[in-house]
Design a protein around this motif. Structure first.
Motif, mmCIF file in Angstrom:
data_model
loop_
_atom_site.group_PDB
_atom_site.id
_atom_site.type_symbol
_atom_site.label_atom_id
_atom_site.label_comp_id
_atom_site.label_asym_id
_atom_site.label_seq_id
_atom_site.Cartn_x
_atom_site.Cartn_y
_atom_site.Cartn_z
ATOM 1 N N TYR A 1 0.848 -1.183 0.000
ATOM 2 C CA TYR A 1 0.000 0.000 0.000
ATOM 3 C C TYR A 1 0.892 1.245 0.000
ATOM 4 O O TYR A 1 1.104 1.872 1.038
ATOM 5 N N PRO A 2 1.451 1.611 -1.166
ATOM 6 C CA PRO A 2 2.305 2.805 -1.258
ATOM 7 C C PRO A 2 1.545 4.064 -0.842
ATOM 8 O O PRO A 2 0.318 4.133 -0.961
ATOM 9 N N GLY A 3 2.291 5.062 -0.390
ATOM 10 C CA GLY A 3 1.678 6.280 0.128
ATOM 11 C C GLY A 3 0.786 7.003 -0.851
ATOM 12 O O GLY A 3 -0.229 7.595 -0.458
ATOM 13 N N HIS A 4 1.117 6.955 -2.152
ATOM 14 C CA HIS A 4 0.322 7.724 -3.118
ATOM 15 C C HIS A 4 -1.075 7.142 -3.310
ATOM 16 O O HIS A 4 -1.993 7.840 -3.764
ATOM 17 N N ILE A 5 -1.288 5.882 -2.944
ATOM 18 C CA ILE A 5 -2.597 5.272 -3.155
ATOM 19 C C ILE A 5 -3.644 5.880 -2.231
ATOM 20 O O ILE A 5 -4.792 6.105 -2.627
ATOM 21 N N ALA A 6 -3.271 6.161 -0.983
ATOM 22 C CA ALA A 6 -4.229 6.760 -0.049
ATOM 23 C C ALA A 6 -4.699 8.123 -0.559
ATOM 24 O O ALA A 6 -5.905 8.434 -0.515
ATOM 25 N N LYS A 7 -3.763 8.909 -1.067
ATOM 26 C CA LYS A 7 -4.122 10.220 -1.615
ATOM 27 C C LYS A 7 -4.989 10.058 -2.858
ATOM 28 O O LYS A 7 -5.994 10.766 -3.039
ATOM 29 N N THR A 8 -4.620 9.114 -3.718
ATOM 30 C CA THR A 8 -5.390 8.866 -4.943
ATOM 31 C C THR A 8 -6.813 8.444 -4.627
ATOM 32 O O THR A 8 -7.774 8.890 -5.264
ATOM 33 N N GLU A 9 -6.958 7.577 -3.641
ATOM 34 C CA GLU A 9 -8.275 7.074 -3.288
ATOM 35 C C GLU A 9 -9.201 8.217 -2.872
ATOM 36 O O GLU A 9 -10.368 8.265 -3.270
ATOM 37 N N LYS A 10 -8.681 9.145 -2.098
ATOM 38 C CA LYS A 10 -9.479 10.276 -1.652
ATOM 39 C C LYS A 10 -9.886 11.162 -2.832
ATOM 40 O O LYS A 10 -11.048 11.586 -2.947
ATOM 41 N N GLU A 11 -8.920 11.445 -3.731
ATOM 42 C CA GLU A 11 -9.210 12.290 -4.886
ATOM 43 C C GLU A 11 -10.158 11.602 -5.858
ATOM 44 O O GLU A 11 -11.034 12.237 -6.454
ATOM 45 N N LEU A 12 -9.975 10.283 -6.020
ATOM 46 C CA LEU A 12 -10.803 9.547 -6.962
ATOM 47 C C LEU A 12 -12.269 9.563 -6.543
ATOM 48 O O LEU A 12 -13.167 9.716 -7.389
ATOM 49 N N LYS A 13 -12.524 9.424 -5.269
ATOM 50 C CA LYS A 13 -13.911 9.430 -4.801
ATOM 51 C C LYS A 13 -14.584 10.771 -5.094
ATOM 52 O O LYS A 13 -15.793 10.826 -5.355
ATOM 53 N N GLU A 14 -13.810 11.858 -5.079
ATOM 54 C CA GLU A 14 -14.356 13.165 -5.435
ATOM 55 C C GLU A 14 -14.604 13.264 -6.937
ATOM 56 O O GLU A 14 -15.629 13.798 -7.372
ATOM 57 N N GLN A 15 -13.663 12.750 -7.739
ATOM 58 C CA GLN A 15 -13.804 12.827 -9.189
ATOM 59 C C GLN A 15 -14.935 11.933 -9.706
ATOM 60 O O GLN A 15 -15.541 12.221 -10.736
ATOM 61 N N LEU A 16 -15.213 10.857 -8.979
ATOM 62 C CA LEU A 16 -16.295 9.970 -9.402
ATOM 63 C C LEU A 16 -17.636 10.689 -9.467
ATOM 64 O O LEU A 16 -18.523 10.315 -10.240
ATOM 65 N N LYS A 17 -17.784 11.730 -8.671
ATOM 66 C CA LYS A 17 -19.031 12.496 -8.668
ATOM 67 C C LYS A 17 -19.249 13.214 -9.997
ATOM 68 O O LYS A 17 -20.386 13.558 -10.334
ATOM 69 N N LEU A 18 -18.160 13.449 -10.752
ATOM 70 C CA LEU A 18 -18.252 14.158 -12.029
ATOM 71 C C LEU A 18 -18.437 13.221 -13.207
ATOM 72 O O LEU A 18 -18.643 13.677 -14.333
ATOM 73 N N MET A 19 -18.348 11.913 -12.982
ATOM 74 C CA MET A 19 -18.326 10.950 -14.081
ATOM 75 C C MET A 19 -19.731 10.523 -14.478
ATOM 76 O O MET A 19 -20.636 10.420 -13.651
ATOM 77 N N ASP A 20 -19.883 10.246 -15.784
ATOM 78 C CA ASP A 20 -21.126 9.698 -16.302
ATOM 79 C C ASP A 20 -21.085 8.177 -16.333
ATOM 80 O O ASP A 20 -22.120 7.521 -16.194
#
Length: 377
Positions: A104-123
């Motif tokens: 579980y590299p450090g960048h994955i935790a940050k990515t997971e948080k950002e991805l959940k926000e970006q998912l709100k914009l996806m169709d």
């Protein structure tokens, strides 16, 4: 319960001073010849004048398999059809004594948080999985993250599985009503079908916008999945140019990136996401075998040993194919002992180099293109 000496990768050796029966709970009871033998590991036992010891596994089922010292796992001339349920059960026991696979590299935790926000914009959400292990590359939280957004499932690396494997997964997901695209990100196969399907599923977005007097906009699709399953390669093939960094190893993509495909489609490339803790070690081992997890997370010899035992059981491979390829006599050995013998013969006793050779050969299709999973029954 009789005392036992427990060796790695499913190796069970009875203690000669005690009764030779071993009871394992929750183990399928099924009459089949064992997968390896341990004659070299039991020199002191084999020198005895008494009959070779027997391990009897008692649990659930109708019949009881036995393991005799010096007996081969299967008759390589007549390897039975692979029982995938039994294989999963065996994998559970093979991995119990191994070093846990965790990454579980450090960048994955940050990515997971950002991805959940970006998912709100996806169709539409495009989830990419490894066609060799579709269940093991399924994130347990993905369905809750995407909510009611439409999903397209991409089984990448379709060129690395057999036609029979492909058909079984196609039927399984069709029965579930899941839209599936089989793809080969390196060669570009399936990419155009994917873009058409993403646009078709999202047509109602611009219909609703026009009804509100708004101008149409490009369809937004997020490409998500485990590390090294080919997300960036798919995008590069769609765009017909290298817009996203891609390499055959996990962890290359480190940040989210939006790219436009023509006037009608926008794609989000995301780093691989993986659970913080891998509780299913059978799935974790398969991630390691398929190079879908960082190399620092696992022991090469352990993983290669498990792979050897899987391939020895697989009808299209078998132990004879392994012996022929590496020019060694397995002598019914367990997977880890096979790796050790290969190390002595070809790599000056270095088990890591021997293990890396076996894993690389599998990943390059030297044993044929085979999946490590079949749909659940």
């Amino acid at each position: 319960m009789a005392a036992v000496v427990h060796l790695s990768v499913g190796l069970w050796l009875p203690n000669p001073t005690t009764s030779n029966k071993l009871t394992l709970s929750n183990c399928r009871q099924r009459k089949l010849k064992p997968l390896t033998t341990y004659s070299s590991a039991t020199t002191s036992l084999s020198s005895s004048t008494s009959p070779p010891p027997t391990i009897q596994i008692v649990g659930v089922g109708e019949r009881t398999p036995t393991l005799r010292q010096g007996e081969n796992f299967y008759s390589d001339d007549d390897i039975p059809d692979l029982d995938w349920v039994q294989l999963d059960s065996d994998l559970f026991y093979w991995t119990k004594s191994l070093r846990p696979v965790q990454w579980y590299p450090g960048h994955i935790a940050k990515t997971e948080k950002e991805l959940k926000e970006q998912l709100k914009l996806m169709d539409v959400v495009i989830e990419v999985r490894d066609a060799r292990i579709p269940m093991s590359t399924s994130h347990p939280l993905m369905d809750s993250w995407r909510g009611n957004r439409k999903r397209i499932l991409v089984l990448n690396r379709e060129d690395m599985i057999s036609k029979e494997d492909r058909n079984s997964w196609a039927t399984y997901y069709a029965n579930q009503g899941t839209k599936v695209v089989f793809a080969n990100g390196k060669m570009g196969m399936g990419t155009m079908k994917l873009s058409r399907l993403a646009k078709t599923l999202s047509e109602d977005v611009n219909i609703k916008r026009r009804a509100k007097g708004l101008l149409p906009r490009p369809i937004r699709a997020g490409i998500v999945g485990y590390p090294n399953v080919g997300k960036s390669s798919l995008i590069n093939r769609l765009l017909k140019r290298r817009m996203c960094p891609a390499a055959p190893r996990p962890g290359v993509t480190r940040q989210l990136k939006w790219v436009r495909f023509g006037k009608d489609l926008e794609l989000l490339d995301s780093p691989g996401i993986i659970p913080m803790r891998l509780t299913d070690q059978s799935a974790a081992i398969k991630l390691a075998i398929c190079d879908d997890i960082g190399e620092r997370s696992y022991d090469f010899a352990d993983v290669a040993g498990v792979l050897v035992q899987i391939l020895a059981r697989h009808p299209s491979v078998g132990m004879k194919s392994l012996e022929k390829r590496y020019k060694i006599d397995a002598e019914g050995r367990s997977g880890i002992l096979f790796v050790q013998k290969l190390a002595v013969q070809l790599f000056n006793g270095d088990p890591n180099q021997a293990a890396f050779r076996i894993l690389s050969d599998f990943r390059k299709g030297k044993f044929g293109w085979i999946a490590l999973e079949r749909p659940p029954r």
